[in-house]
Design a protein around this motif. Structure first.
Motif, short mmCIF file in Angstrom:
data_model
loop_
_atom_site.label_atom_id
_atom_site.label_comp_id
_atom_site.label_asym_id
_atom_site.label_seq_id
_atom_site.Cartn_x
_atom_site.Cartn_y
_atom_site.Cartn_z
N ARG A 51 -21.70 -6.36 40.93
CA ARG A 51 -20.50 -6.32 40.08
C ARG A 51 -20.30 -4.90 39.55
O ARG A 51 -19.17 -4.45 39.41
CB ARG A 51 -20.64 -7.32 38.95
CG ARG A 51 -20.56 -8.77 39.42
CD ARG A 51 -20.94 -9.75 38.32
NE ARG A 51 -20.03 -9.72 37.21
CZ ARG A 51 -19.13 -10.66 36.94
NH1 ARG A 51 -19.05 -11.71 37.73
NH2 ARG A 51 -18.34 -10.56 35.91
N TYR A 73 -10.85 -12.30 43.11
CA TYR A 73 -12.27 -11.95 43.08
C TYR A 73 -13.05 -13.11 43.69
O TYR A 73 -12.85 -14.26 43.32
CB TYR A 73 -12.71 -11.71 41.63
CG TYR A 73 -14.19 -11.65 41.43
CD1 TYR A 73 -14.91 -10.53 41.82
CD2 TYR A 73 -14.87 -12.70 40.84
CE1 TYR A 73 -16.28 -10.46 41.63
CE2 TYR A 73 -16.25 -12.64 40.65
CZ TYR A 73 -16.93 -11.51 41.05
OH TYR A 73 -18.28 -11.45 40.87
N PHE A 101 -12.63 -12.15 36.49
CA PHE A 101 -13.49 -10.97 36.49
C PHE A 101 -12.67 -9.84 35.89
O PHE A 101 -11.61 -9.49 36.40
CB PHE A 101 -13.93 -10.63 37.92
CG PHE A 101 -14.88 -9.47 38.01
CD1 PHE A 101 -16.06 -9.46 37.29
CD2 PHE A 101 -14.60 -8.40 38.83
CE1 PHE A 101 -16.95 -8.41 37.39
CE2 PHE A 101 -15.47 -7.34 38.94
CZ PHE A 101 -16.65 -7.35 38.21
N ALA A 148 -11.03 -15.57 39.80
CA ALA A 148 -12.12 -15.89 40.72
C ALA A 148 -11.66 -17.05 41.61
O ALA A 148 -11.10 -18.02 41.13
CB ALA A 148 -13.37 -16.27 39.96
#
Length: 153
Positions: free
Chosen positions: A75, A103, A116, A125
């Protein structure tokens, strides 16, 4: 692209100024070429290494036309690459479309968040998405993709 001036360079020779009176229509065959050139410059200016594979580096940015992926091992690497790309793109007048940007983490965690966050962006996400006609998912399962394509000749 409308009402802009350009020049063409061939080796060391530079053409006269060319004024673009109309912009490119969406779907124009030159649009992909211009986006590929622009994104190539953005990726280089962002300082992201493009040679090699993700096995030997922390970030890989495959791109085509106005689509760019950032494949990252962590990340932290994803955030750094995103910020570098956003800065370099902004210098060329390009911006990230937050609504179209997704994401996907291939390793699920117990506290997987719905978004995210990078800077002021909240990227949704997702469990899967389609990229250049291929389905990418969290399980790295491409069996449905293989069935979808007819390899029998």
């Amino acid at each position: 692209m409308e009402n802009t001036q350009s020049q063409v360079r061939i080796q060391s020779d530079l053409s006269d100024l060319i004024t673009t009176k109309k912009g490119l229509r969406q779907g124009d065959s030159l649009a992909c070429l211009f986006f590929n050139l622009a994104l190539e410059k953005v990726v280089r200016k962002a300082g992201i290494q493009t040679s090699g594979t993700i096995f030997y580096k922390s970030v890989q940015p495959p791109a085509y036309a106005d689509d760019i992926d950032i494949i990252a091992r962590s990340r932290t690497a994803l955030k750094e690459a995103s910020l570098s790309l956003e800065r370099a793109a902004g210098e060329m007048g390009l911006r990230i479309n937050e609504k179209k940007t997704k994401y996907l983490a291939t390793r699920e965690s117990k506290n997987q968040q719905r978004y995210f966050q990078i800077k002021n962006f909240n990227f949704e996400a997702v469990q899967s998405f389609s990229y250049l006609g291929s389905l990418i998912n969290v399980n790295n399962d491409n069996s449905a993709e293989i069935k979808k394509k007819n390899f029998n000749g």
